[in-house]
Design a protein around this motif. Structure first.
Motif, mmCIF file in Angstrom:
data_model
loop_
_atom_site.group_PDB
_atom_site.id
_atom_site.type_symbol
_atom_site.label_atom_id
_atom_site.label_comp_id
_atom_site.label_asym_id
_atom_site.label_seq_id
_atom_site.Cartn_x
_atom_site.Cartn_y
_atom_site.Cartn_z
ATOM 1 N N VAL A 1 -0.699 18.363 -1.392
ATOM 2 C CA VAL A 1 -0.473 19.142 -2.604
ATOM 3 C C VAL A 1 -1.713 19.101 -3.498
ATOM 4 C CG1 VAL A 1 0.854 19.239 -4.742
ATOM 5 C CG2 VAL A 1 2.020 18.805 -2.587
ATOM 6 N N THR B 1 5.241 32.106 -0.620
ATOM 7 C CA THR B 1 6.583 32.080 -1.193
ATOM 8 C C THR B 1 7.042 33.522 -1.248
ATOM 9 O OG1 THR B 1 5.730 32.378 -3.403
ATOM 10 C CG2 THR B 1 6.222 30.126 -2.732
ATOM 11 N N PRO C 1 2.468 22.838 1.716
ATOM 12 C CA PRO C 1 1.025 22.709 1.575
ATOM 13 C C PRO C 1 0.523 21.868 2.750
ATOM 14 C CG PRO C 1 2.152 21.406 -0.082
ATOM 15 C CD PRO C 1 3.200 22.114 0.705
ATOM 16 N N ASN D 1 1.747 27.370 -6.878
ATOM 17 C CA ASN D 1 1.163 28.698 -7.095
ATOM 18 C C ASN D 1 1.044 29.017 -8.569
ATOM 19 O OD1 ASN D 1 1.024 29.099 -4.406
ATOM 20 N ND2 ASN D 1 2.763 30.493 -4.269
ATOM 21 N N ASP E 1 3.257 35.353 -5.590
ATOM 22 C CA ASP E 1 4.434 34.784 -6.244
ATOM 23 C C ASP E 1 4.535 35.487 -7.571
ATOM 24 O OD1 ASP E 1 4.802 31.889 -8.256
ATOM 25 O OD2 ASP E 1 6.387 32.903 -7.169
ATOM 26 N N GLN F 1 -4.283 28.294 -13.929
ATOM 27 C CA GLN F 1 -5.637 27.766 -13.963
ATOM 28 C C GLN F 1 -6.662 28.897 -13.887
ATOM 29 O OE1 GLN F 1 -8.504 26.673 -12.231
ATOM 30 N NE2 GLN F 1 -8.888 25.258 -13.929
ATOM 31 N N LEU G 1 10.005 28.486 5.207
ATOM 32 C CA LEU G 1 10.023 27.031 5.051
ATOM 33 C C LEU G 1 8.744 26.409 5.606
ATOM 34 C CD1 LEU G 1 13.579 25.701 5.953
ATOM 35 C CD2 LEU G 1 12.408 25.608 3.774
ATOM 36 N N GLU H 1 17.126 24.271 1.610
ATOM 37 C CA GLU H 1 16.754 23.854 0.260
ATOM 38 C C GLU H 1 17.982 23.339 -0.477
ATOM 39 O OE1 GLU H 1 14.895 27.478 -0.638
ATOM 40 O OE2 GLU H 1 16.723 28.463 -1.265
ATOM 41 N N LEU I 1 -1.820 27.289 -9.988
ATOM 42 C CA LEU I 1 -3.057 27.951 -9.567
ATOM 43 C C LEU I 1 -3.316 29.193 -10.408
ATOM 44 C CD1 LEU I 1 -2.858 27.778 -5.661
ATOM 45 C CD2 LEU I 1 -4.650 26.801 -7.091
ATOM 46 N N ASP I 2 -2.263 30.006 -10.603
ATOM 47 C CA ASP I 2 -2.411 31.229 -11.390
ATOM 48 C C ASP I 2 -2.832 30.917 -12.813
ATOM 49 O OD1 ASP I 2 -1.737 32.808 -9.312
ATOM 50 O OD2 ASP I 2 0.371 33.058 -9.877
ATOM 51 N N GLN J 1 8.401 23.747 -4.443
ATOM 52 C CA GLN J 1 7.093 23.125 -4.693
ATOM 53 C C GLN J 1 5.994 24.158 -4.565
ATOM 54 O OE1 GLN J 1 5.982 19.772 -2.311
ATOM 55 N NE2 GLN J 1 7.703 18.538 -2.978
ATOM 56 N N ALA J 2 6.069 24.967 -3.503
ATOM 57 C CA ALA J 2 5.035 25.969 -3.265
ATOM 58 C C ALA J 2 4.951 26.931 -4.436
ATOM 59 C CB ALA J 2 5.326 26.722 -1.977
ATOM 60 N N GLN J 3 6.114 27.354 -4.942
ATOM 61 C CA GLN J 3 6.109 28.289 -6.077
ATOM 62 C C GLN J 3 5.450 27.676 -7.304
ATOM 63 O OE1 GLN J 3 10.163 29.384 -6.735
ATOM 64 N NE2 GLN J 3 10.418 30.154 -4.646
ATOM 65 N N ASN K 1 -2.886 30.996 -3.074
ATOM 66 C CA ASN K 1 -1.464 30.818 -3.289
ATOM 67 C C ASN K 1 -0.737 30.497 -1.995
ATOM 68 O OD1 ASN K 1 -1.484 31.083 -5.962
ATOM 69 N ND2 ASN K 1 -0.774 33.202 -6.018
ATOM 70 N N LEU K 2 0.205 29.563 -2.106
ATOM 71 C CA LEU K 2 1.014 29.204 -0.955
ATOM 72 C C LEU K 2 2.011 30.317 -0.688
ATOM 73 C CD1 LEU K 2 1.639 25.552 -1.999
ATOM 74 C CD2 LEU K 2 0.250 26.301 -0.086
ATOM 75 N N ARG L 1 -8.072 26.285 0.515
ATOM 76 C CA ARG L 1 -7.720 25.732 -0.787
ATOM 77 C C ARG L 1 -7.638 26.814 -1.848
ATOM 78 N NH1 ARG L 1 -10.193 22.446 -3.999
ATOM 79 N NH2 ARG L 1 -12.285 22.829 -3.236
ATOM 80 N N LYS L 2 -6.916 26.496 -2.907
ATOM 81 C CA LYS L 2 -6.835 27.367 -4.084
ATOM 82 C C LYS L 2 -6.424 28.788 -3.756
ATOM 83 C CE LYS L 2 -9.103 24.746 -7.409
ATOM 84 N NZ LYS L 2 -9.437 24.776 -8.791
ATOM 85 N N HIS M 1 -4.716 21.087 -2.500
ATOM 86 C CA HIS M 1 -4.591 22.521 -2.626
ATOM 87 C C HIS M 1 -5.081 23.041 -3.971
ATOM 88 C CE1 HIS M 1 -2.991 26.026 -0.707
ATOM 89 N NE2 HIS M 1 -2.635 26.466 -1.890
ATOM 90 N N ILE M 2 -5.012 22.201 -4.974
ATOM 91 C CA ILE M 2 -5.253 22.700 -6.334
ATOM 92 C C ILE M 2 -6.498 22.102 -6.998
ATOM 93 C CG2 ILE M 2 -3.710 20.991 -7.406
ATOM 94 C CD1 ILE M 2 -2.722 23.288 -9.203
ATOM 95 N N SER N 1 10.086 24.493 -0.638
ATOM 96 C CA SER N 1 9.769 25.900 -0.911
ATOM 97 C C SER N 1 9.567 26.139 -2.407
ATOM 98 C CB SER N 1 10.860 26.813 -0.355
ATOM 99 O OG SER N 1 12.102 26.454 -0.885
ATOM 100 N N ARG O 1 9.322 25.379 -14.576
ATOM 101 C CA ARG O 1 8.636 26.512 -15.211
ATOM 102 C C ARG O 1 8.757 26.431 -16.731
ATOM 103 N NH1 ARG O 1 7.551 30.874 -11.511
ATOM 104 N NH2 ARG O 1 8.296 30.227 -9.480
ATOM 105 N N SER P 1 5.537 27.535 3.481
ATOM 106 C CA SER P 1 5.420 27.131 2.081
ATOM 107 C C SER P 1 4.968 25.687 1.936
ATOM 108 C CB SER P 1 6.740 27.362 1.352
ATOM 109 O OG SER P 1 7.757 26.629 1.966
#
Lengths: 281, 321, 329
Positions: free
Chosen positions: B210, C267, C255, B188, C328, B194, C250, C41, B191-192, B183-185, C264-265, C261-262, B213-214, B181, B155, C253
């Motif tokens: 991955v 979390t 992908p 996201n 998120d 963008q 788990l 994790e 994405l936000d 990675q997902a954040q 949010n995953l 698509r596009k 997704h974006i 987990s 971040r 989250s």
């Protein structure tokens, strides 16, 4: 067989950490004490180091003269204290100048590479190919027989080893990812060198420098002993030992106390450096 | 969409001793304003080299890279450093991308200081604003990199990349060093950002799931060459190139099956042949011709481009453009 | 049920440099010739657990347990000599980072054969070549005399696996064996591991942060969060009908190719939570007051063990609120 240790040692215990802290504190206290003696010797010394008192010449240690007196009746305790400036203070200055110059030149050589690197490092090779004390003696003698030329000679002899060490480090630091990251935000060579690269050499240079204060002290007092550094009536420790040569058998205290001072300071700096480099690993 | 970045016939070869590695061969790729292009490939496929070329960290052998229609070489020589303001990067290793001796605030403010933007008070405010934008609290500012977790560090790297309000961000494997987990954040967050800022991105990863997704479009690279380019949905749902198909089956969440096992053979690493299609040694459809003829990217209807010689034989319905 | 190959009871580990426990009293069993996965994790204590079982934390952590029974013997009391023998002949170990695990300046074969007596080496060498071929290394006879830096990451990891198999182990401990590798290489290596397992009758303890990896080879899975087991059971049941919100997190989250698509995953945010209650209360989207005051015990529900106060509602609640908790920050 396989380096399992790498994984485990990253979480070493607290105990080393604590003793490292104690070590750092006592070393800092020692350096502060030395600096006070260097700048305010009068606070501790009972006598003027230069005042002659021929009646009391070559007195053995007593309550009045803790370390005894020399052939001019001067108090050796006071002379040793006043001599800290010429011996330890000068050594510190030498190391500071040498490590500063060496670090900057070494970093420049490592960062830019190419021709700059080649010429700088050949120069370093020339310096390092002579035995350092012989070179220092030759330089000091040709620059004139006084303290200033001895200091200059030792700086000249000492910087190349820093340059070589720092260059080696910079070669690996410059490949690191954060340097690339700095370039992508537009940092100039100068900014990368002084903001990112040189600060990463502080630690190793620091360890090396604290050790070198000891070695430089030996060399500097050596030069003075040979008559190439401090001149009479300066209370420089090496010079005092040199003066004491004729009285070694009859007046042991004259040579022994400056000698102990040298031994103490040298071993403390080297011991501290050893501890720092140990804690780093 | 106006073209922001154009990569035209770019070649780059690394030499070490006698061996040559062709990291990039005749790469053509464009990124429009506000567009996210995914670049997928295995390690050693040359995708990171391409990122370094675009960032001006490596010199290209031939071809040209243009940013907003201006030659990259010219932009890099320009004293105003405008290119450095407009293109930023986020790298794979979040900890290694930050100077360990500097505080987080220092690192985020560095791009501003270097480009002489604002004074120390306005920079301080901007750092806090950026920390908020990447969902980190103000206390983070005074910490050192070693005190943060991988996700937090990434971040910070993103905040630093946003500091100069760039038009393009090159993301070189930004999530592959992180936990699933986390990675997902981070995905996201990208994405936000963008959506909010409309910044264009080149998003590089070895994981098609991955990237899919974006990205708006995806380019697939193998051994320094582009195998296939197309809109994300086309690439993921009807891939033309056998290598893309292999990648797809590797990142799908499937139980073991006989068919799956057949596909696994595709993943064995083989030497890249000197001549012909680089994938021919692993490809199930390879014929003698594949090992002889140099491959060329061809456009097909549906805006997909593929370099497979036998595309039309494998998919008889496929029409050339 | 037959006697387990490895049985761990109340394992606790605290690193000397830390105040909190990395592993807080966990228990599990591995049956002969099966694969148990530990998922979680980074910081969940999963790697620590694996290292503690191999007794590789001696100098850096305090390890306590009621027992760690391996083939009926308590490894906790084993002497150094016995441990060495155990690691050489009964337990094989593979680590995450292929580059960091090798000494780059010594030949592959020399390093792997170090553990054996000089007299045994020629024979073991033949065996090593055999295993290296088995794990998909072409020209193994040449690779054995190469230096690790000449190999790619995937190759180094393959060689490491071959080395781990060399002593004919009955248990293979693999700590994130594929995380540092490309997706395609990962798929191949996982396939290989499960093949080997069937062929050699090998039991496996697989540590991973990636449920997708685990789902391909493990029969049973343990999910760890913050040093505790939150859910345990047969892998397919665990994935298809998870009863713990963390397991759901788990899985969601990741992908996946069939997601929109596009968008949010999945979390969820981190909050402050009391230290008395459930370990997952700080992130759980379903938290209720009891979660902060009382620690849920592991209890057998259907086929899986779950530590959650709301296990019966998890499926329903998380499906209903699918859209609303996906934000998120």
């Amino acid at each position: 067989m396989i380096r399992l240790r790498a994984k485990i040692s990253s979480s070493r215990g607290q105990s080393t950490n604590i003793s490292h802290k104690v070590g750092t504190w006592s070393f800092s206290a020692f350096v502060i004490l030395l600096l006070t003696v260097i700048f305010f010797p009068g606070l501790f010394a009972p006598y003027d180091p230069l005042e002659l008192d021929v009646i009391n010449r070559l007195q053995a240690p007593s309550k009045a003269h803790l370390f005894g007196t020399d052939e001019g009746g001067r108090d050796i305790f006071s002379r040793v204290l006043y001599g800290t400036k010429d011996s330890v203070g000068a050594s510190m200055v030498i190391v500071l100048m040498a490590s500063g110059t060496g670090t900057i030149l070494g970093a420049i050589a490592g960062w830019f590479g190419g021709r700059i690197d080649f010429y700088l490092m050949r120069m370093v090779d020339v310096f390092l190919s002579f035995p350092y004390l012989v070179l220092a003696m030759a330089l000091a003698a040709s620059l004139g027989r006084d303290m200033r030329s001895a200091i200059l000679a030792l700086i000249l002899v000492w910087w190349p080893s820093y340059a070589r060490m720092v260059r080696g480090q910079v070669l690996s630091i410059k490949e690191r990812l954060f340097i690339r990251a700095a370039r992508t935000v537009g940092a100039s060579n100068f900014q990368i060198l002084f903001w990112h690269i040189i600060p990463h050499t502080y630690r190793t240079v620091g360890v090396r420098a604290s050790m070198d204060v000891g070695y430089v002290l030996i060399s500097l007092t050596g030069l003075s002993f040979l008559g190439l550094g401090a001149q009479n009536p300066s209370p420089e420790w090496g010079l005092m030992i040199s003066n004491a040569r004729s009285y070694v058998l009859a007046s042991w205290w004259y040579s022994v106390f400056p000698g102990i001072a040298i031994l103490l300071v040298v071993s403390l700096f080297i011991y501290a450096a050893d501890r720092f480099s140990g804690a780093e690993r | 969409m106006a073209q922001l970045l154009q990569i035209l016939d770019v070649n780059k070869t690394f030499k070490s001793g006698n061996s040559k590695v062709k990291a990039c061969q005749e790469i053509n790729l464009t990124i429009g304003e506000g567009e996210v292009v995914g670049l997928v490939g295995e390690s050693g496929s040359g995708k990171s080299t391409l990122a370094n070329l675009v960032l001006g960290l490596e010199k290209l052998d031939s071809g040209s890279i243009k940013f907003e229609g201006v030659e990259l070489e010219k932009l890099l020589k320009d004293k105003s450093k405008s290119f450095r303001r407009e293109v930023q990067a986020v790298f794979q290793h979040p900890l290694l991308s930050l100077d360990s001796r500097k505080t987080i605030a220092w690192s985020i403010a560095e791009p501003l200081v270097i480009n002489k933007i604002g004074n120390s008070a306005s920079r301080k405010a901007r750092v806090l604003e950026l920390l908020a934008a990447v969902a980190l609290d103000e206390g983070t500012a005074s910490k050192y990199p070693s005190q943060l977790s991988g996700g937090q560090l990434q971040r910070v790297n993103i905040a630093r990349a946003l500091a100069l309000e760039p038009k393009l961000i090159i993301c070189d494997e930004p999530v592959s060093a992180l936990d699933v987990s986390v990675q997902a954040q981070i995905v996201n967050l990208f994405l936000d950002i963008q959506k909010r800022l409309g910044v264009a991105m080149l998003f590089i990863s070895h994981d098609l799931a991955v990237v899919r997704h974006i990205s708006d479009r995806i380019a697939v690279m193998y051994a320094g060459k582009i195998m296939e380019i197309g809109d994300t949905d086309d690439i993921c749902e009807s891939p033309i190139h056998p290598y893309t198909q292999a990648l797809l089956s590797a990142s799908t969440f499937t139980e073991e099956s006989d068919e799956g096992r057949e596909k696994l053979k595709l993943f064995r690493r083989e030497e890249v042949p000197q001549k012909g299609c680089p994938f021919s040694t692993r490809c199930p459809h390879a014929i003698a011709l594949c090992r002889e003829e140099e491959i060329k990217i061809q456009s097909f209807a549906s805006n997909q481009e593929s370099s497979c010689l036998r595309a039309q034989e494998i998919f008889p319905n496929l029409a050339k453009k | 049920m037959s006697t387990p190959l490895l049985s761990v009871k109340n394992l606790e580990v605290r690193y000397l440099s830390a105040t909190a426990k990395a592993v807080k009293g966990i228990s599990f069993e591995i049956q002969p010739a099966t694969c148990l996965a530990i998922v979680g994790e980074s910081g969940s204590g999963k790697s620590t657990t694996a290292l503690a079982i191999a007794r590789l934390l001696e100098n850096s952590a305090n390890t306590k347990a009621s027992e760690i029974l391996f083939e009926g013997k308590n490894i906790l009391n084993a002497s150094k000599k016995e441990l060495r023998k155990l690691r050489r002949e009964r337990i094989g170990i593979v680590f995450q980072d292929p580059i960091a695990s090798w000494n780059l300046s010594r030949k592959v074969g020399t390093q792997l054969l170090d553990a054996f007596d000089k007299s045994e080496r020629p024979e073991r060498r033949e065996k090593l070549i055999h295993f290296m071929e088995k794990v998909g290394i072409d020209k193994a006879a040449q690779v054995i005399d190469m230096y690790p830096y000449m190999l790619s990451g995937g190759m180094m990891q393959r060689a490491m696996i071959a080395g781990a198999l060399l002593g004919n182990p009955v248990l293979l401990i693999a700590d994130e064996p594929t995380s540092a590798l490309d997706v395609t290489v990962q798929a191949d290596l996982l396939h290989l591991l499960s093949e080997l397992r069937k062929e050699q009758g090998l039991a496996m303890l697989l540590v991973s942060h990636n449920l997708a990896v685990v789902s391909q080879i493990a029969e049973r899975t343990v999910v760890m969060y913050s040093g505790e087991i939150v859910e345990e059971g047969p892998t397919s049941t665990l994935i298809n009908s998870s009863k713990h919100p963390y397991t759901v997190n788990l899985i969601r989250s990741m992908p996946a190719m069939d997601q929109p698509r596009k968008v949010n995953l999945y979390t969820n945010e981190v909050r402050n939570a009391s230290s008395e209650g459930c370990v997952y209360a700080n992130r759980c989207p379903l938290v209720i007051p009891i979660c902060n005051s009382q620690k849920p015990e592991l209890q057998l529900i259907g086929e899986t063990n779950v530590a959650c106060h709301r296990h019966s509602e998890v499926k329903k609640l998380l499906e209903v609120s699918n859209g609303s908790i996906t934000s998120d920050s």
